[in-house]
Design a protein around this motif. Structure first.
Motif, PDB file in Angstrom:
ATOM      1  N   ASN A 162      -9.075 -41.726 -42.730  1.00 44.09           N
ATOM      2  CA  ASN A 162     -10.243 -41.089 -41.845  1.00 44.09           C
ATOM      3  C   ASN A 162     -10.383 -39.665 -41.947  1.00 44.09           C
ATOM      4  OD1 ASN A 162     -10.982 -43.774 -41.659  1.00 44.09           O
ATOM      5  ND2 ASN A 162      -9.800 -43.912 -39.607  1.00 44.09           N
ATOM      6  N   LYS A 163      -9.550 -38.855 -42.526  1.00 41.45           N
ATOM      7  CA  LYS A 163      -9.475 -37.417 -42.424  1.00 41.45           C
ATOM      8  C   LYS A 163     -10.633 -36.604 -42.329  1.00 41.45           C
ATOM      9  CE  LYS A 163      -7.235 -33.907 -45.194  1.00 41.45           C
ATOM     10  NZ  LYS A 163      -6.370 -33.597 -46.001  1.00 41.45           N
ATOM     11  N   LYS A 164     -11.608 -36.987 -43.480  1.00 43.24           N
ATOM     12  CA  LYS A 164     -12.987 -36.702 -43.765  1.00 43.24           C
ATOM     13  C   LYS A 164     -13.828 -37.419 -42.779  1.00 43.24           C
ATOM     14  CE  LYS A 164     -11.781 -34.289 -48.041  1.00 43.24           C
ATOM     15  NZ  LYS A 164     -11.925 -34.255 -49.303  1.00 43.24           N
ATOM     16  N   SER A 165     -13.831 -38.521 -42.395  1.00 45.32           N
ATOM     17  CA  SER A 165     -14.702 -39.117 -41.500  1.00 45.32           C
ATOM     18  C   SER A 165     -15.098 -38.384 -40.513  1.00 45.32           C
ATOM     19  CB  SER A 165     -14.182 -40.858 -41.327  1.00 45.32           C
ATOM     20  OG  SER A 165     -15.195 -41.278 -40.439  1.00 45.32           O
ATOM     21  N   ILE A 166     -16.678 -38.645 -39.943  1.00 48.27           N
ATOM     22  CA  ILE A 166     -17.204 -38.097 -38.918  1.00 48.27           C
ATOM     23  C   ILE A 166     -17.544 -39.176 -37.856  1.00 48.27           C
ATOM     24  CG2 ILE A 166     -17.991 -36.033 -39.795  1.00 48.27           C
ATOM     25  CD1 ILE A 166     -20.887 -37.568 -39.724  1.00 48.27           C
ATOM     26  N   ILE A 167     -17.221 -40.592 -38.303  1.00 49.13           N
ATOM     27  CA  ILE A 167     -17.679 -41.603 -37.260  1.00 49.13           C
ATOM     28  C   ILE A 167     -16.656 -41.416 -36.051  1.00 49.13           C
ATOM     29  CG2 ILE A 167     -17.723 -44.254 -37.084  1.00 49.13           C
ATOM     30  CD1 ILE A 167     -18.415 -44.195 -40.122  1.00 49.13           C
ATOM     31  N   THR A 201     -25.835 -44.499 -48.933  1.00 46.40           N
ATOM     32  CA  THR A 201     -26.444 -43.358 -48.436  1.00 46.40           C
ATOM     33  C   THR A 201     -27.474 -43.532 -47.274  1.00 46.40           C
ATOM     34  OG1 THR A 201     -28.363 -43.158 -50.207  1.00 46.40           O
ATOM     35  CG2 THR A 201     -25.773 -42.212 -50.538  1.00 46.40           C
ATOM     36  N   GLN A 202     -28.347 -44.607 -47.249  1.00 48.53           N
ATOM     37  CA  GLN A 202     -29.366 -44.774 -46.134  1.00 48.53           C
ATOM     38  C   GLN A 202     -28.579 -45.098 -44.948  1.00 48.53           C
ATOM     39  OE1 GLN A 202     -31.883 -47.733 -47.988  1.00 48.53           O
ATOM     40  NE2 GLN A 202     -33.244 -46.250 -49.091  1.00 48.53           N
ATOM     41  N   ALA A 203     -27.671 -46.102 -44.917  1.00 45.84           N
ATOM     42  CA  ALA A 203     -26.726 -46.263 -43.740  1.00 45.84           C
ATOM     43  C   ALA A 203     -26.220 -45.051 -43.127  1.00 45.84           C
ATOM     44  CB  ALA A 203     -25.685 -47.408 -44.166  1.00 45.84           C
ATOM     45  N   GLY A 204     -25.526 -44.283 -44.066  1.00 51.48           N
ATOM     46  CA  GLY A 204     -24.990 -43.153 -43.898  1.00 51.48           C
ATOM     47  C   GLY A 204     -25.957 -42.131 -42.970  1.00 51.48           C
ATOM     48  N   SER A 205     -27.239 -41.974 -43.544  1.00 50.65           N
ATOM     49  CA  SER A 205     -28.017 -41.014 -42.852  1.00 50.65           C
ATOM     50  C   SER A 205     -28.631 -41.566 -41.738  1.00 50.65           C
ATOM     51  CB  SER A 205     -29.244 -40.900 -44.119  1.00 50.65           C
ATOM     52  OG  SER A 205     -30.298 -40.353 -43.538  1.00 50.65           O
ATOM     53  N   ALA A 206     -28.768 -42.946 -41.457  1.00 47.77           N
ATOM     54  CA  ALA A 206     -29.259 -43.566 -40.423  1.00 47.77           C
ATOM     55  C   ALA A 206     -28.357 -43.268 -39.390  1.00 47.77           C
ATOM     56  CB  ALA A 206     -29.637 -44.995 -40.606  1.00 47.77           C
ATOM     57  N   TYR A 207     -27.119 -43.478 -39.520  1.00 44.00           N
ATOM     58  CA  TYR A 207     -25.676 -43.386 -38.688  1.00 44.00           C
ATOM     59  C   TYR A 207     -26.118 -41.942 -37.880  1.00 44.00           C
ATOM     60  CZ  TYR A 207     -21.359 -42.162 -36.397  1.00 44.00           C
ATOM     61  OH  TYR A 207     -20.520 -42.005 -35.361  1.00 44.00           O
ATOM     62  N   SER A 213     -28.425 -39.961 -38.047  1.00 43.10           N
ATOM     63  CA  SER A 213     -29.696 -39.430 -37.330  1.00 43.10           C
ATOM     64  C   SER A 213     -29.686 -39.887 -36.042  1.00 43.10           C
ATOM     65  CB  SER A 213     -30.780 -40.013 -38.058  1.00 43.10           C
ATOM     66  OG  SER A 213     -32.015 -39.832 -37.290  1.00 43.10           O
ATOM     67  N   MET A 214     -29.308 -41.254 -36.021  1.00 44.65           N
ATOM     68  CA  MET A 214     -29.307 -42.123 -34.552  1.00 44.65           C
ATOM     69  C   MET A 214     -28.027 -41.642 -33.625  1.00 44.65           C
ATOM     70  SD  MET A 214     -31.831 -43.737 -34.596  1.00 44.65           S
ATOM     71  CE  MET A 214     -31.467 -44.750 -33.117  1.00 44.65           C
ATOM     72  N   ALA A 215     -26.929 -41.343 -34.311  1.00 37.88           N
ATOM     73  CA  ALA A 215     -25.877 -40.707 -33.334  1.00 37.88           C
ATOM     74  C   ALA A 215     -26.226 -39.389 -32.868  1.00 37.88           C
ATOM     75  CB  ALA A 215     -24.570 -40.606 -34.331  1.00 37.88           C
ATOM     76  N   SER A 216     -26.887 -38.473 -33.449  1.00 41.06           N
ATOM     77  CA  SER A 216     -27.353 -37.351 -33.106  1.00 41.06           C
ATOM     78  C   SER A 216     -28.268 -37.277 -31.942  1.00 41.06           C
ATOM     79  CB  SER A 216     -27.636 -36.288 -34.224  1.00 41.06           C
ATOM     80  OG  SER A 216     -28.818 -36.780 -34.704  1.00 41.06           O
ATOM     81  N   GLN A 238     -20.192 -36.110 -34.093  1.00 44.06           N
ATOM     82  CA  GLN A 238     -19.879 -35.181 -34.902  1.00 44.06           C
ATOM     83  C   GLN A 238     -20.822 -35.299 -35.904  1.00 44.06           C
ATOM     84  OE1 GLN A 238     -17.286 -32.988 -35.130  1.00 44.06           O
ATOM     85  NE2 GLN A 238     -18.044 -31.844 -36.717  1.00 44.06           N
ATOM     86  N   LEU A 239     -21.413 -34.078 -36.625  1.00 48.63           N
ATOM     87  CA  LEU A 239     -22.282 -34.114 -37.796  1.00 48.63           C
ATOM     88  C   LEU A 239     -21.534 -33.696 -38.976  1.00 48.63           C
ATOM     89  CD1 LEU A 239     -25.223 -32.109 -35.979  1.00 48.63           C
ATOM     90  CD2 LEU A 239     -25.288 -34.506 -36.511  1.00 48.63           C
ATOM     91  N   PRO A 240     -21.927 -33.910 -40.303  1.00 52.15           N
ATOM     92  CA  PRO A 240     -21.316 -33.292 -41.561  1.00 52.15           C
ATOM     93  C   PRO A 240     -21.237 -32.047 -41.288  1.00 52.15           C
ATOM     94  CG  PRO A 240     -23.395 -34.938 -42.065  1.00 52.15           C
ATOM     95  CD  PRO A 240     -23.383 -34.756 -40.517  1.00 52.15           C
ATOM     96  N   PRO A 241     -20.023 -31.499 -42.010  1.00 51.54           N
ATOM     97  CA  PRO A 241     -19.723 -30.156 -42.060  1.00 51.54           C
ATOM     98  C   PRO A 241     -20.872 -29.097 -42.287  1.00 51.54           C
ATOM     99  CG  PRO A 241     -18.695 -31.164 -43.959  1.00 51.54           C
ATOM    100  CD  PRO A 241     -19.644 -32.518 -43.220  1.00 51.54           C
ATOM    101  N   TYR A 242     -21.967 -29.720 -43.009  1.00 51.02           N
ATOM    102  CA  TYR A 242     -23.047 -28.552 -43.266  1.00 51.02           C
ATOM    103  C   TYR A 242     -24.220 -28.628 -42.374  1.00 51.02           C
ATOM    104  CZ  TYR A 242     -24.836 -32.743 -45.470  1.00 51.02           C
ATOM    105  OH  TYR A 242     -25.104 -34.078 -45.830  1.00 51.02           O
TER     106      TYR A 242
END
Length: 197
Positions: free
Chosen positions: A71-76, A109-115, A117-120, A160-164
């Motif tokens: 999970n090193k790169k995971s933001i979940i 990618t839709q699930a990742g985008s939804a996560y 968006s909703m988490a933020s 946490q958001l993606p690094p960018y």
């Protein structure tokens, strides 16, 4: 009577949905992570009881290299307290406000985008309410420094958001925004071999 019952049912449904989203955000720990933590604790206890020989140290380092943290790169389930001044950040032409819409060409990618968006959105709701209370009491939105002090005093952290991507506070509108650094996104996508959307 039917209208009141229907309204009560609708409000109850929204509350249950909001609670489910919040519970999903807290989630459970991954069993692999728990096992890894327990393994580290056992190793630490063993090291305290008896000094390790150099060969054992090398073996432990090799074992960690063979099984890197998955999970090193995971933001979940990770959080951040970093919020930039949106007005200053938007002076950079590579940074833009993200609309929060769910994007993607496939279900993953839709699930990742939804996560993201909703988490933020969910993680910033409490702070948005605190900003509105400040405006009611003081007839103005908090400045960036006041906002950061509020976060620090209340130990607030966001998902946490993606690094960018990053959170930004706009003192003029009193909004917590999600900003995206397009240059950093392009670099990361290129490095990973992912085509830009």
């Amino acid at each position: 009577m039917k209208n009141k019952t229907r309204t009560l049912f609708d409000v109850s449904s929204l509350l249950v949905a909001a609670m489910m989203i919040m519970l999903a955000g807290t989630g459970c720990k991954d069993p692999k992570e728990i096992a890894r933590e327990q393994g580290e604790t056992i190793q630490e206890q063993a090291q305290q009881k008896m000094p390790q020989e150099p060969a054992a140290e090398n073996a432990a380092a090799d074992a960690q290299a063979d099984h890197p943290d998955d999970n090193k790169k995971s933001i979940i389930h990770k959080t951040t307290a970093v919020v930039v001044d949106a007005k200053k950040a938007l002076e950079n032409p590579d940074i833009e406000i993200v609309d929060g819409k769910i994007k993607g060409v496939d279900p993953f990618t839709q699930a990742g985008s939804a996560y993201v968006s909703m988490a933020s959105r969910v993680s910033t709701l409490g702070m948005q309410q605190a900003i509105q209370h400040h405006k009611v009491l003081n007839d103005r939105f908090p400045t960036y420094d006041e906002y950061m002090q509020m976060m620090k005093e209340n130990r607030i952290e966001f998902a946490q958001l993606p690094p960018y991507k990053m959170y930004g506070y706009n003192a003029e509108s009193g909004n917590i925004l999600v900003l995206q650094d397009n240059r950093k996104k392009a670099e990361l996508y290129k490095k990973a071999g992912i085509p830009l959307d």
